[in-house]
Enzyme design. Structure first.
Site, PDB file in Angstrom:
ATOM      1  N   PRO A   1       0.361  -3.391   3.738  1.00 53.77           N
ATOM      2  CG  PRO A   1       1.022  -3.951   6.045  1.00 53.77           C
ATOM      3  CD  PRO A   1       0.850  -4.910   4.994  1.00 53.77           C
ATOM      4  CB  CYS A   2      -0.083   1.232   2.456  1.00 49.27           C
ATOM      5  SG  CYS A   2      -1.607   2.742   3.698  1.00 49.27           S
ATOM      6  CD  GLN A   3       0.125   0.769   8.581  1.00 49.91           C
ATOM      7  OE1 GLN A   3       0.240  -0.184   7.375  1.00 49.91           O
ATOM      8  NE2 GLN A   3      -1.078   0.351   8.472  1.00 49.91           N
TER       9      GLN A   3
END
Length: 239
Positions: A51-53
């Site tokens: 995930p890149c959030q």
């Protein structure tokens, strides 16, 4: 699959996306939560887009970088890599990772005995009319030594230049589109079944043409090791 490499297992926490993956890879074993995956079967390549959030430029407030609760799942990718010991590890994330904890990723890979190469590519680099810039990383055991740059093999880039992207538009009939009163109509499942989920899946996915290119880079590198560096190839296979 586009490069002729079969998928042995997948890991996706979203139930609907697991259903989609099952349709694409019906014979692959499925895991649901990477935090609970323990010693999965050996595979030669692990591909992961953690995930890149906590990293993405779209997250203007509360950035926590690679130590965030979501992007921090990189730690699980590293753990699984250590348990499986693949020949290659392919990673994808936002280019912001270069400023939000990339040193931790490289340090973890080094401690596991892996070297890494990376580059940022856009969809436009492959002939598509938009940017969609992403960071791509290929890691491999440092026991074999650096023979040449995996991400710049001449053969694979010749293939890249021959690809002609085909348009992939979401077509909507005129009669239905005229019925939209506002943008919220697009988000309702009764207008288009699973439409919002499809859009989210498209947004999270890596472009197939770039995925194929990455895997062709790996195939060409592996063949190079087998043909020209027998000692290194023996080390590679023995990892």
């Amino acid at each position: 699959n586009l490069a002729g490499i079969e998928t042995e297992w997948t890991c996706e926490i979203d139930t609907w996306l697991r259903h989609k993956l099952k349709r694409i890879n019906p014979n692959a074993k499925q895991y649901s939560d990477c935090r609970h995956v323990k010693s999965p079967a050996f595979v030669e390549i692990i591909s992961a887009g953690f995930p890149c959030q906590d990293i993405s430029i779209s997250n203007q407030t509360g950035k926590k970088g690679i130590k965030g609760s979501r992007s921090g799942l990189w730690g699980e990718v590293a753990r699984i890599t250590d348990e499986v010991r693949p020949l290659y590890l392919v990673l994808e994330n936002s280019p912001e990772l270069l400023k939000q904890g990339f040193e931790y990723v490289l340090s973890d890979l080094s401690s596991l005995g892996y070297d890494a190469e990376w580059d940022c590519w856009r969809a436009a680099d492959f002939g598509y009319p938009h940017n969609r810039k992403r960071l791509y990383i290929i890691a491999y055991p440092h026991r074999i030594g650096l023979q040449r740059r995996i991400l710049q093999p001449p053969g694979a880039f010749r293939l890249q230049q021959t690809w002609t992207p085909t348009p992939a538009y979401l077509r909507v009939s005129v009669s239905r589109s005229k019925g939209f009163r506002d943008i919220r109509a697009i988000q309702r499942d009764n207008e288009f079944p699973y439409f919002s989920r499809e859009i989210k899946a498209f947004g999270n996915a890596v472009m197939p043409v770039i995925t194929e290119h990455l895997f062709r880079c790996i195939i060409e590198d592996y063949r190079f090791c087998l043909l020209y560096t027998s000692d290194a190839a023996d080390d590679l296979i023995g990892v």
